[in-house]
Design a protein around this motif. Structure first.
Motif, PDB file in Angstrom:
ATOM      1  N   MET A  96       0.764  -1.297  -0.232  1.00  0.00           N
ATOM      2  CA  MET A  96      -0.165  -0.029   0.060  1.00  0.00           C
ATOM      3  C   MET A  96       0.979   1.334   0.017  1.00  0.00           C
ATOM      4  N   VAL A  97       0.772   2.104  -0.993  1.00  0.00           N
ATOM      5  CA  VAL A  97       1.302   3.154  -1.193  1.00  0.00           C
ATOM      6  C   VAL A  97       0.686   4.362  -0.641  1.00  0.00           C
ATOM      7  N   THR A  98       1.092   5.436   0.235  1.00  0.00           N
ATOM      8  CA  THR A  98       0.314   6.464   0.727  1.00  0.00           C
ATOM      9  C   THR A  98       1.097   7.905   0.417  1.00  0.00           C
ATOM     10  N   ALA A  99       1.810   7.657  -0.794  1.00  0.00           N
ATOM     11  CA  ALA A  99       2.480   8.967  -1.041  1.00  0.00           C
ATOM     12  C   ALA A  99       1.995   9.256  -2.969  1.00  0.00           C
ATOM     13  N   GLY A 100       1.649  10.326  -3.384  1.00  0.00           N
ATOM     14  CA  GLY A 100       1.463  10.527  -4.783  1.00  0.00           C
ATOM     15  C   GLY A 100       2.391   9.821  -5.630  1.00  0.00           C
ATOM     16  N   ALA A 101       2.304   8.863  -6.434  1.00  0.00           N
ATOM     17  CA  ALA A 101       3.432   8.120  -7.383  1.00  0.00           C
ATOM     18  C   ALA A 101       3.083   8.517  -8.709  1.00  0.00           C
ATOM     19  N   TRP A 102       4.139   8.762  -9.629  1.00  0.00           N
ATOM     20  CA  TRP A 102       4.172   8.980 -11.240  1.00  0.00           C
ATOM     21  C   TRP A 102       4.291   7.699 -11.623  1.00  0.00           C
ATOM     22  N   ARG A 138      -0.454   8.908 -10.622  1.00  0.00           N
ATOM     23  CA  ARG A 138      -0.956   9.962 -11.429  1.00  0.00           C
ATOM     24  C   ARG A 138      -0.426   9.672 -12.866  1.00  0.00           C
ATOM     25  N   MET A 139      -1.742   9.790 -13.650  1.00  0.00           N
ATOM     26  CA  MET A 139      -1.724   9.669 -15.121  1.00  0.00           C
ATOM     27  C   MET A 139      -2.068  10.925 -15.908  1.00  0.00           C
ATOM     28  N   ARG A 140      -1.270  11.623 -16.605  1.00  0.00           N
ATOM     29  CA  ARG A 140      -1.460  12.695 -17.509  1.00  0.00           C
ATOM     30  C   ARG A 140      -2.135  14.007 -16.457  1.00  0.00           C
ATOM     31  N   GLY A 141      -1.553  13.940 -15.105  1.00  0.00           N
ATOM     32  CA  GLY A 141      -2.088  14.947 -14.379  1.00  0.00           C
ATOM     33  C   GLY A 141      -3.217  14.657 -13.531  1.00  0.00           C
ATOM     34  N   LEU A 142      -3.769  13.705 -13.710  1.00  0.00           N
ATOM     35  CA  LEU A 142      -4.875  12.993 -12.976  1.00  0.00           C
ATOM     36  C   LEU A 142      -4.517  11.885 -12.008  1.00  0.00           C
ATOM     37  N   THR A 143      -4.866  12.000 -10.704  1.00  0.00           N
ATOM     38  CA  THR A 143      -4.576  11.211  -9.662  1.00  0.00           C
ATOM     39  C   THR A 143      -5.686  10.065  -9.127  1.00  0.00           C
ATOM     40  N   SER A 150      14.105   8.830  -5.622  1.00  0.00           N
ATOM     41  CA  SER A 150      14.676   8.347  -7.128  1.00  0.00           C
ATOM     42  C   SER A 150      13.367   8.389  -8.072  1.00  0.00           C
ATOM     43  N   THR A 151      12.111   7.897  -7.575  1.00  0.00           N
ATOM     44  CA  THR A 151      10.857   8.171  -8.537  1.00  0.00           C
ATOM     45  C   THR A 151      10.085   9.517  -8.708  1.00  0.00           C
ATOM     46  N   ALA A 152      10.657  10.399  -7.868  1.00  0.00           N
ATOM     47  CA  ALA A 152       9.932  11.782  -7.765  1.00  0.00           C
ATOM     48  C   ALA A 152       9.936  12.372  -9.089  1.00  0.00           C
ATOM     49  N   HIS A 153       8.727  12.917  -9.575  1.00  0.00           N
ATOM     50  CA  HIS A 153       8.477  13.337 -10.929  1.00  0.00           C
ATOM     51  C   HIS A 153       7.736  14.576 -10.723  1.00  0.00           C
ATOM     52  N   ARG A 154       7.976  15.957 -11.279  1.00  0.00           N
ATOM     53  CA  ARG A 154       7.492  16.841 -11.464  1.00  0.00           C
ATOM     54  C   ARG A 154       6.789  17.468 -12.622  1.00  0.00           C
ATOM     55  N   GLU A 155       5.527  17.943 -12.726  1.00  0.00           N
ATOM     56  CA  GLU A 155       4.915  18.243 -13.852  1.00  0.00           C
ATOM     57  C   GLU A 155       5.820  19.285 -14.617  1.00  0.00           C
ATOM     58  N   GLU A 156       5.503  19.615 -15.792  1.00  0.00           N
ATOM     59  CA  GLU A 156       6.301  20.653 -16.447  1.00  0.00           C
ATOM     60  C   GLU A 156       5.541  21.878 -16.847  1.00  0.00           C
ATOM     61  N   LEU A 157       5.735  23.222 -16.549  1.00  0.00           N
ATOM     62  CA  LEU A 157       4.669  24.123 -16.676  1.00  0.00           C
ATOM     63  C   LEU A 157       5.020  25.046 -17.671  1.00  0.00           C
ATOM     64  N   LEU A 158       4.273  25.292 -18.769  1.00  0.00           N
ATOM     65  CA  LEU A 158       4.420  25.812 -19.630  1.00  0.00           C
ATOM     66  C   LEU A 158       3.520  27.301 -19.715  1.00  0.00           C
ATOM     67  N   LEU A 159       4.448  28.326 -19.447  1.00  0.00           N
ATOM     68  CA  LEU A 159       3.693  29.829 -19.003  1.00  0.00           C
ATOM     69  C   LEU A 159       3.235  30.440 -20.631  1.00  0.00           C
ATOM     70  N   VAL A 160       2.001  30.380 -20.747  1.00  0.00           N
ATOM     71  CA  VAL A 160       1.326  30.863 -21.988  1.00  0.00           C
ATOM     72  C   VAL A 160       1.804  32.620 -21.982  1.00  0.00           C
ATOM     73  N   ALA A 161       2.509  32.880 -23.232  1.00  0.00           N
ATOM     74  CA  ALA A 161       2.828  34.237 -23.514  1.00  0.00           C
ATOM     75  C   ALA A 161       3.815  34.493 -22.504  1.00  0.00           C
ATOM     76  N   GLY A 162       4.665  33.585 -21.984  1.00  0.00           N
ATOM     77  CA  GLY A 162       5.567  33.572 -20.835  1.00  0.00           C
ATOM     78  C   GLY A 162       5.612  34.520 -19.630  1.00  0.00           C
ATOM     79  N   THR A 163       4.324  34.712 -19.287  1.00  0.00           N
ATOM     80  CA  THR A 163       3.851  35.270 -18.044  1.00  0.00           C
ATOM     81  C   THR A 163       3.272  34.139 -17.237  1.00  0.00           C
ATOM     82  N   PRO A 164       3.303  34.606 -15.812  1.00  0.00           N
ATOM     83  CA  PRO A 164       2.969  33.648 -14.774  1.00  0.00           C
ATOM     84  C   PRO A 164       1.421  33.745 -14.761  1.00  0.00           C
ATOM     85  N   GLU A 165       0.644  34.280 -15.598  1.00  0.00           N
ATOM     86  CA  GLU A 165      -0.625  34.439 -15.321  1.00  0.00           C
ATOM     87  C   GLU A 165      -1.472  33.164 -15.715  1.00  0.00           C
TER      88      GLU A 165
END
Length: 407
Positions: A165-171, A192-197, A225-240
C-alpha cells in the motif's frame, strides 16, 4: 499537552461521528474497516492538530512542510484512508508493506492483519519514520516494523508481501514494488496519469498489474528516485496562465506565444450534469482522447480576464499546435446543475473548440455513468502489440495502459 491528556469521551464521540458520516456517505463499506477506524485513536497520531481538525471527515492533517510551505508529509483525510483500506481487502495473517509512513495507517493495518500478520512501514525521510516509530510505540503498536529507506530501490531484506500500500502520490511503478508482491498480490497506489491522480487497486496477473478499482484522490507527491515534477508552460511567457503537462511539453511550445492575442472563442456543449454527479470518467475520457491534454491554472493575483475558467486552480485543458482550449461551466436554467462549455484561443480556435466539445459530447453519449477504464501496468519495454489500450503512457520503469473495455 498531547491529545492523550484530553477528555477521551470527547475524542471517542468525534471519532464515532466521523465514522458514522463515512458509513452514511458510502466511504466505508467494510465492517472490518469500520471497526478499526472506531477503535484506533486518530487524534493520537495527529498531535499537531486540534481534536476537531484531527477528526474533520474530509481534511488531511499536514505534519511536515519545506521552507517554502510545500507539503511533504501528512495524515491522510479519513475518507481517503477508509477508501484505500477498502480497496486493499486486508485479511488476518497477511504480510503488508506500507510505503509512506505516518503511523496511523500502519496502526489500522496492524489491527486488520492481527497478531498472525506482519506490517512493515517505510519512508525516505528519517524525521517521518522517527515520528511514526514514536507514535506507534506510544499507542501499543510496537510490533509494526518501521524502516527508513527509499522504497523505489531494491528491498531485498524485507521479503515478499500479500499487499503493498502506497500512501504518497506516485508517477511511476518501480520494479521494487511489483517484485515484492506474492503471486496474486495486491498493490494499492495513488497513481498520477496525465496529471490526474487515482487511488488504484491493482492485482498481479501474470507479468503485469491490472486494476480492480480506481477513485479520485490527492496525495503529497513521492520523494526520492521516482519523484517526478510536472512541466509548466507559461502562456505568452507570463505567470498569469500556466499549462501543466505531466509527460513532457508540446514539441514546439513557442507556437502558443501569440494565442492570447486572438479573441476567445466560447462554445457550449449542451451537456449538463447535476450537482454531486461524478465526472471522473469525463476527466479520464479527455486524458485518453486528447493528445495535448493538460491542466490549466491561473494566478488569481495576475488574472487579467484573458481566460475565464470556472476553477482557477484546476481546469481540464489541451493544446493543439498554436491553439489551446479548456473546459468551463455555467449554471443550468433550472439551477440544478451546470452545463459544460469550451473556451479556446489561437489562430484556429473555433475548430479546436469544436473538437474538444465533440469529445465532451462523446463522453456524455458513451461513457457517462459507466465504469472507469481498465488500468494496466506493464514493464518498460513491453511491445505495443502486447498492450491492449486506448492510450499508453510511458514512464521510466513502466508502461501504463488505459482501456475502456477488458482485453
Amino acid at each position: 499537552m498531547t491529545h492523550t491528556t484530553v477528555d477521551s469521551d470527547e475524542a471517542a464521540r468525534l471519532r464515532n461521528e466521523v465514522v458514522d458520516r463515512l458509513v452514511a456517505d458510502g466511504a466505508i463499506s467494510s465492517p472490518e474497516v469500520e471497526a478499526v477506524m472506531r477503535k484506533v485513536p486518530r487524534h493520537a497520531f495527529a498531535p499537531e492538530a486540534s481534536l476537531e481538525k484531527a477528526y474533520a471527515p474530509y481534511a488531511a492533517v499536514i505534519t511536515k512542510t519545506d521552507a517554502h510551505g510545500v507539503q511533504l508529509s501528512s495524515v491522510s483525510a479519513p475518507q481517503i484512508q477508509a477508501m484505500m483500506l477498502g480497496q486493499a481487502r486486508v485479511r488476518p495473517g497477511m504480510r503488508v508493506l506500507e510505503i509512506g509512513s505516518g503511523g496511523l495507517n500502519a496502526a489500522y493495518l496492524a489491527e486488520l492483519v492481527g497478531e498472525a500478520g506482519d506490517v512493515v512501514t517505510v519512508d525516505i525521510d528519517s524525521t517521518v519514520t522517527d515520528r511514526a516509530r514514536r507514535l506507534l510505540d506510544e499507542h501499543g503498536f510496537g510490533r509494526v516494523r518501521v524502516v527508513c529507506v527509499d522504497a523505489a530501490e531494491p528491498l531485498d531484506d524485507l521479503g515478499t508481501f500479500d499487499l503493498v500500500m502506497v500512501t504518497a502520490g506516485a508517477w511511476d511503478i518501480p520494479p521494487a514494488w511489483t517484485g515484492r508482491l506474492t503471486p496474486g498480490g495486491r498493490l494499492v497506489v495513488p497513481l498520477r496519469m496525465r496529471g490526474l491522480t487515482r487511488s488504484v487497486a491493482f492485482v498481479r496477473v501474470d507479468d503485469h498489474l491490472e486494476s480492480e478499482s480506481a477513485f479520485v484522490c490527492g496525495f503529497v507527491p513521492m520523494q526520492g528516485s521516482t519523484a517526478h515534477r510536472e512541466e509548466l508552460l507559461l502562456v505568452a511567457g507570463t505567470p498569469e496562465i500556466g499549462l501543466r503537462f505531466d509527460d513532457g511539453l508540446p514539441a514546439d511550445p513557442s507556437l502558443l506565444d501569440n494565442a492570447v492575442t486572438t479573441p476567445r472563442v466560447e462554445l457550449w456543449t449542451g451537456v449538463e450534469v447535476g450537482r454531486g454527479e461524478l465526472v471522473d470518467t469525463l476527466q479520464m475520457h479527455l486524458a485518453i482522447t486528447l493528445p495535448g491534454f493538460c491542466v490549466m491554472t491561473v494566478d488569481p493575483d495576475l488574472d487579467s480576464g484573458i481566460v475565464a475558467p470556472s476553477n482557477e486552480s484546476f481546469s481540464l485543458a489541451a493544446v493543439d499546435g498554436a491553439d489551446f482550449a479548456y473546459l468551463t461551466v455555467r449554471r443550468t436554467e433550472d439551477d440544478k446543475g451546470v452545463e459544460y462549455g469550451v473556451h479556446a484561443l489561437g489562430p484556429t480556435a473555433s475548430g479546436f473548440a469544436k473538437i474538444v466539445a465533440d469529445h465532451v459530447r462523446d463522453w456524455a453519449r458513451d461513457r457517462r455513468g459507466g465504469p472507469n477504464p481498465v488500468i494496466r501496468v506493464h514493464p518498460a519495454g513491453t511491445p505495443d502489440a502486447q498492450i491492449p489500450a486506448d492510450r499508453v503512457i510511458d514512464k521510466v520503469h513502466s508502461r501504463i495502459s488505459l482501456a475502456w473495455s477488458p482485453a
